[in-house]
Design an enzyme around this catalytic site. Structure first.
Site, PDB file in Angstrom:
ATOM      1  N   CYS A 279     -34.825   8.098  75.161  1.00 35.17           N
ATOM      2  CA  CYS A 279     -34.866   7.999  73.698  1.00 35.17           C
ATOM      3  C   CYS A 279     -36.203   7.501  73.164  1.00 35.17           C
ATOM      4  CB  CYS A 279     -33.727   7.109  73.207  1.00 35.17           C
ATOM      5  SG  CYS A 279     -32.112   7.721  73.729  1.00 35.17           S
TER       6      CYS A 279
ATOM      7  N   GLU B 174     -32.835  -6.041  69.891  1.00 36.30           N
ATOM      8  CA  GLU B 174     -33.982  -5.675  69.066  1.00 36.30           C
ATOM      9  C   GLU B 174     -34.199  -6.674  67.927  1.00 36.30           C
ATOM     10  OE1 GLU B 174     -36.075  -1.837  66.893  1.00 36.30           O
ATOM     11  OE2 GLU B 174     -33.925  -1.781  67.289  1.00 36.30           O
TER      12      GLU B 174
ATOM     13  N   HIS C 189     -28.687   9.676  66.022  1.00 39.46           N
ATOM     14  CA  HIS C 189     -29.629   9.415  67.113  1.00 39.46           C
ATOM     15  C   HIS C 189     -29.942  10.737  67.819  1.00 39.46           C
ATOM     16  CE1 HIS C 189     -31.832   7.645  70.223  1.00 39.46           C
ATOM     17  NE2 HIS C 189     -30.961   6.790  70.730  1.00 39.46           N
TER      18      HIS C 189
ATOM     19  N   PHE D 203     -33.172   4.635  77.757  1.00 41.16           N
ATOM     20  CA  PHE D 203     -32.585   4.405  79.073  1.00 41.16           C
ATOM     21  C   PHE D 203     -33.690   4.445  80.125  1.00 41.16           C
ATOM     22  CE2 PHE D 203     -27.997   6.157  78.275  1.00 41.16           C
ATOM     23  CZ  PHE D 203     -27.741   5.067  77.454  1.00 41.16           C
TER      24      PHE D 203
END
Length: 407
Positions: free
Chosen positions: A162, A313, A336, A395
């Site tokens: 991602c 985050e 996403h 990932f």
């Protein structure tokens, strides 16, 4: 940053909010989700909804060409066409060996793979398309863009899950800084809203299960978040050395001031609990850009709407940028898009700088009290954005942060 300044001179985008830059920017500023009810392709799956591109204009690709391309390539070709037009560039105007292409992609042609595998099982080898391999390999995203625009410099695809789109932008910057290229077409693409891929993410526990209310499913930093919404998209940034842009009379939309990358080396899918790699990447981007934490007015967060990612985050942003810049996640609107999302959010960060506007985070009705962030909600925040960070995490522990500033 060592080396020449890098200008962003063109943007192009295809997302579930619409084909074209303006449609996406308008929708993210409205703060309304693009996730739709049951997708026929996902009927019977544990999660049967997604955020899909519904109005792709293939005229830029060509009807005679589109049949041989998987959807992930179709999307990025449309985005590249818009970006090059936005930059005022055409193949006749440049030294083609000095033009590169770098595209990020996490999955490749999964729709083609699933369809052709079904044909193999149901009808036998003779039914499998001879175009299977060039349709599914991820490198064709860069190869087809280079072919379409006549770019004869380096071209390649990067895959950091991602973070792929952001990694592509960072790699493009390196080609320019090293003097290998004058112009690089950089971005990301993904079209993985397929039964197998969606089921895989669902069984991993990564997707929201709000099948009865898809529009409310992606809710970054909300106390009631339960996973992300799968999406497809592509975005392209035209990057060039500032002196090259100036020589052809092109004013940049923004400057790519710095890039930071780091790896967690912690777990295949979970972020480091203290955000070690993300923190390292944010600080590296600031250092590379010559910025202090206080210079940053806005962070376009990775903000996936998963419980763990958003928590980590938020902790990292608070530690690196304690002054509380405006934070948003556009995944509340767009979902996403995996390997494309870093490029999509980089482009949106450029627009935030150019438009002096930070879009709201959609569906953020009940901000998680454990997350101490200056989150934009409900309506856009209007303010001068001198410098901004775009966070992308993937990932494998990949962390990439891009720093942009005003020209």
């Amino acid at each position: 940053m060592n080396g020449p300044e890098i200008a962003v001179t063109g943007l192009g985008m295809v997302t579930p909010a619409g084909a074209g830059l303006d449609a996406t920017w308008r929708r993210v500023c409205e703060g309304t989700s693009t996730a739709a009810a049951t997708d026929p392709r996902l009927a019977g799956m544990p999660v049967d909804f997604c955020a899909a591109v519904t109005d792709l204009d293939i005229s830029a690709v060509g009807r005679r060409t589109v049949y041989r391309l998987d959807r992930f390539v179709q999307l990025v070709l449309a985005a590249a066409h818009e970006a090059l037009a936005d930059a005022g560039l055409a193949a006749a105007d440049w030294d083609s060996p000095r033009v590169g292409v770098v595209i990020g992609c996490g999955m490749g042609g999964v729709a083609t793979w699933e369809k052709q595998h079904a044909r193999l099982l149901e009808q036998g080898p003779q039914a499998v398309s001879p175009l299977l391999i060039p349709m599914l390999t991820p490198n064709m995203a860069a190869g087809e863009v280079a072919l379409a625009c006549g770019a004869r410099g380096p071209s390649f695809v990067v895959s950091t899950a991602c973070a792929s789109g952001a990694t592509a932008v960072s790699a493009a910057r390196d080609l320019l800084a090293a003097g290998v290229c004058d112009i690089v077409v950089a971005g990301g693409t993904e079209a993985a809203n397929t039964p197998l891929t969606v089921t895989g993410f669902a069984n991993l526990g990564a997707l929201s299960r709000r099948c009865a209310d898809p529009a409310a499913a992606s809710r970054p930093f909300d106390a009631d978040r339960d996973g992300f919404v799968m999406a497809e998209a592509a975005a392209v940034l035209v990057l060039e050395r500032a002196d090259h842009a100036s020589a052809r009379g092109r004013r940049p939309r923004a400057m790519l001031a710095g890039c930071g990358s780091a790896t967690d080396a912690h777990h295949p899918t979970a972020p480091h609990p203290e955000g070690r790699g993300a923190r390292q990447a944010m600080r590296a981007a600031l250092r590379d850009a010559g910025l202090t934490p206080g210079d940053v007015d806005h962070v376009n967060a990775h903000g996936t709407s998963t419980v763990l990612n958003d928590s980590v985050e938020a902790q990292v942003i608070g530690r690196v940028l304690p002054h509380g810049p405006y934070v948003t996640s556009t995944k509340g609107v767009l979902g996403h898009s995996l390997g494309a999302t870093g490029a999509v959010e980089a482009a949106l960060t450029v627009l935030s700088i150019q438009q002096s506007t930070v879009p709201p985070t959609a569906n953020l009705e009940n901000p998680d009290p454990a997350l101490d962030l200056n989150l934009v909600t409900k309506t856009p925040a209007r303010l001068p954005v001198r410098a901004a960070l775009s966070n992308s995490f993937g990932f494998g522990g990949h962390n990439v942060v891009l720093a942009f500033r005003t020209p």
